[in-house]
Design a protein around this motif. Structure first.
Motif, short mmCIF file in Angstrom:
data_model
loop_
_atom_site.label_atom_id
_atom_site.label_comp_id
_atom_site.label_asym_id
_atom_site.label_seq_id
_atom_site.Cartn_x
_atom_site.Cartn_y
_atom_site.Cartn_z
N LEU A 243 0.77 -1.12 0.03
CA LEU A 243 0.11 0.18 -0.11
C LEU A 243 0.74 1.43 -0.22
CD1 LEU A 243 -2.77 -1.16 2.64
CD2 LEU A 243 -3.05 -0.83 0.24
N GLY A 244 2.24 1.07 0.20
CA GLY A 244 3.03 2.32 0.07
C GLY A 244 2.79 3.19 -1.11
N LYS A 245 3.07 4.56 -1.00
CA LYS A 245 3.19 5.14 -2.22
C LYS A 245 4.76 5.75 -2.29
CE LYS A 245 -1.31 7.15 -1.55
NZ LYS A 245 -1.58 6.78 -0.04
N LYS A 246 5.17 6.21 -3.47
CA LYS A 246 6.31 6.39 -3.60
C LYS A 246 6.91 7.54 -2.96
CE LYS A 246 9.49 7.28 -7.91
NZ LYS A 246 9.61 7.95 -8.73
N GLU A 247 5.89 8.60 -2.54
CA GLU A 247 6.32 9.64 -1.86
C GLU A 247 6.76 9.26 -0.30
OE1 GLU A 247 4.04 9.68 -4.29
OE2 GLU A 247 2.52 10.30 -3.11
N GLU A 248 6.26 8.29 0.03
CA GLU A 248 6.70 7.99 1.49
C GLU A 248 8.12 7.35 1.73
OE1 GLU A 248 2.01 6.45 2.40
OE2 GLU A 248 3.63 4.90 2.28
N ILE A 249 8.57 7.05 0.44
CA ILE A 249 9.94 6.44 0.51
C ILE A 249 11.07 7.38 0.83
CG2 ILE A 249 11.94 5.01 -0.70
CD1 ILE A 249 9.54 4.19 -2.49
N PRO A 250 12.12 7.21 1.76
CA PRO A 250 12.97 8.37 1.98
C PRO A 250 13.73 8.98 0.80
CG PRO A 250 13.03 6.43 3.63
CD PRO A 250 12.17 6.08 2.31
N ASP A 251 13.97 10.00 0.89
CA ASP A 251 14.70 10.75 -0.36
C ASP A 251 16.07 9.84 -0.76
OD1 ASP A 251 12.79 12.37 -0.66
OD2 ASP A 251 13.78 13.95 0.51
N ALA A 252 16.52 9.53 0.28
CA ALA A 252 18.14 8.89 0.07
C ALA A 252 17.92 7.72 -0.69
CB ALA A 252 18.94 8.65 1.54
N GLN B 153 14.96 6.77 -2.54
CA GLN B 153 14.36 7.11 -3.65
C GLN B 153 15.42 7.40 -5.06
OE1 GLN B 153 11.06 9.85 -4.78
NE2 GLN B 153 10.33 9.44 -2.95
N ALA B 154 16.51 8.09 -4.51
CA ALA B 154 17.54 8.47 -5.39
C ALA B 154 18.06 7.20 -6.13
CB ALA B 154 18.54 9.09 -4.99
N ASN B 155 18.10 6.03 -5.37
CA ASN B 155 18.46 4.91 -5.87
C ASN B 155 17.46 3.97 -6.71
OD1 ASN B 155 21.21 5.23 -4.96
ND2 ASN B 155 20.65 4.47 -2.93
N LEU B 156 16.23 4.21 -6.75
CA LEU B 156 15.29 3.45 -7.63
C LEU B 156 15.40 3.63 -9.02
CD1 LEU B 156 11.98 4.62 -5.35
CD2 LEU B 156 13.38 2.29 -5.40
N LYS B 157 15.07 2.50 -9.41
CA LYS B 157 15.30 2.50 -10.88
C LYS B 157 13.98 2.65 -11.56
CE LYS B 157 19.77 0.41 -11.01
NZ LYS B 157 20.56 -0.68 -10.97
#
Lengths: 212, 208
Positions: free
Chosen positions: B193-202, B204-208
């Protein structure tokens, strides 16, 4: 005198000596090999009323031992599952199989399935399952590779020396506690000595540890 | 002497061969119960669990006695509170679990879930456990909206008593374990149920 004792009797003591030594050694060897639980118990494979396969359930399907033997980590006694446990799945899976007739009958009538007990310590031995499986001692040490058995047999001797082997050097047998039911686990770098120390594992070696 | 040795050793060899062929080797399987060399006190007149007894007072022959009708044992969860039943005093479902959710509880829940729930509901709760390949039907997907919105108390009740085709698991999971499993099921649900915005910025930078 030679009329009474023929000449060959001169060699009688030697013959008796040879025969006695050979028979004596044979008897010792025979008793050492046969009169021990390694011979008397190991390999006992009674015919069970239902052809339950641990190989299918535990290995192929990957079910955890505790799905059925759910008391093993709570009680000294590891239970044989009630037929209602079987029916959790077999009310739907293979629900018309002849092999499962006895299970269905048992479930309907409440009369237990007459499973034959294989592993049994003498009545003066008090073995506690939960104490062992909650401290990193796996099922496999006493029951063998159950997950590979189509039909269960007695794999280990369960003699007193067998118990003491581990009670004296638990670090050789202990494993991470969450892996006790992973029967094919191989020790790759797990520090048994540290675990024994950290978990304060102190397997007793006095009589009253097991005998009461 | 020579004659004696020949006879003696032939006899000896024959005995050994016959003996070995009758007794077999260590570890060979046998249907016969183990031979007891010194059976002293091995079998005492006491009852072990799940055995058969000839004691006349137990007509059904069961050594493990069933509770007398209408009774329960002292150590069972007898008190009718929300912890044991999942219900509030007025009979409704408990909305949120009555135990504090700790890391330990979720960990315990995960272990119990893997043992008792995975075979049908699947390791991640997708309703695709191994039994579904063998005819297990109508296994609930734990990520369904219906189950996400379901109260903790109702899930507790389902685990305890079963529902539709699912059998009861109250025997295998004591109340504490049932709450633990629910906490893990909630964690599984949250993982989808998580949203992308909830992922810590650090991260998120590594997400592909």
């Amino acid at each position: 005198m030679s009329d009474i004792f023929p000449k060959w009797t001169n060699q009688l003591p030697l013959m008796a000596g040879v025969a006695g030594a050979v028979l004596g050694l044979t008897a010792v060897a025979g008793i050492t090999y046969f009169v021990t639980p390694k011979y008397t118990r190991v390999g006992y494979q009674p015919k069970q009323p239902v052809a339950f396969s641990h190989a299918i359930h535990a290995d192929q399907l990957g079910m955890d031992c505790r799905y059925c033997h759910d008391d093993v980590d709570k009680s000294w006694f590891s239970n044989i599952p009630s037929s209602s446990t079987c029916m959790n799945c077999h009310s739907q899976v293979k629900k018309d199989s002849d092999k499962l007739q006895l299970v269905r009958d048992s479930y309907a009538s409440g009369k237990p399935i007459p499973w034959v007990q294989i592993h049994k310590v003498p009545d003066y031995v008090y073995f506690n399952h939960s104490v062992h499986v909650n401290r990193g001692i796996s099922c496999v040490h006493c029951h063998g590779e159950i997950q590979k058995m189509e039909e269960v047999y007695h794999a280990e001797s369960l003699s007193m020396s067998f118990c003491l082997e581990c009670h004296r050097e638990p670090e050789k047998f202990i494993r991470p506690n969450e892996l006790v039911t992973k029967l094919d686990w191989k020790n790759e770098g797990f520090d048994g000595k540290k675990a024994v120390h950290d978990w304060k594992v102190q397997p007793g070696q006095s009589c009253s540890t097991c005998h009461r | 002497m020579r004659k004696f040795l020949v006879y003696f050793f032939s006899f000896w060899a024959l005995t050994v061969v016959v003996g070995l062929s009758v007794l077999g080797l260590r570890g060979s399987t046998s249907r016969k119960p183990p031979l007891e060399v010194f059976p002293d006190m091995d079998h005492q007149p006491k009852l072990r669990p799940q055995t058969v007894t000839k004691f006349a007072g137990f007509a059904d022959g069961l050594s493990s006695r069933l509770p007398v009708a209408g009774t329960i044992s002292r150590d069972s969860a007898w008190e009718l509170n929300s912890f044991n039943t999942g219900k509030t005093e007025d009979g409704g479902w408990v909305d949120a679990m009555p135990v504090p959710v700790t890391h330990e509880l979720v960990k315990r829940g995960r272990e119990r879930y893997d043992i008792y729930c995975t075979p049908c509901h699947g390791a991640a709760g997708d309703g695709n456990g191994v039994t579904t390949q063998f005819g297990m039907a109508a296994v609930a997907k734990l990520h369904d909206e219906r189950l996400i919105k379901m109260s903790d108390g109702e899930i507790f009740n389902t685990i305890t008593l079963g529902k539709n085709l699912m059998g009861p698991y109250g025997e295998k999971l004591d109340p504490k374990d049932r709450w633990a499993v629910i906490s893990y099921v909630r964690a599984l649900q949250l993982s989808r149920l998580g949203k992308k915005e909830e992922i810590p910025d650090a991260v998120q930078a590594n997400l592909k």
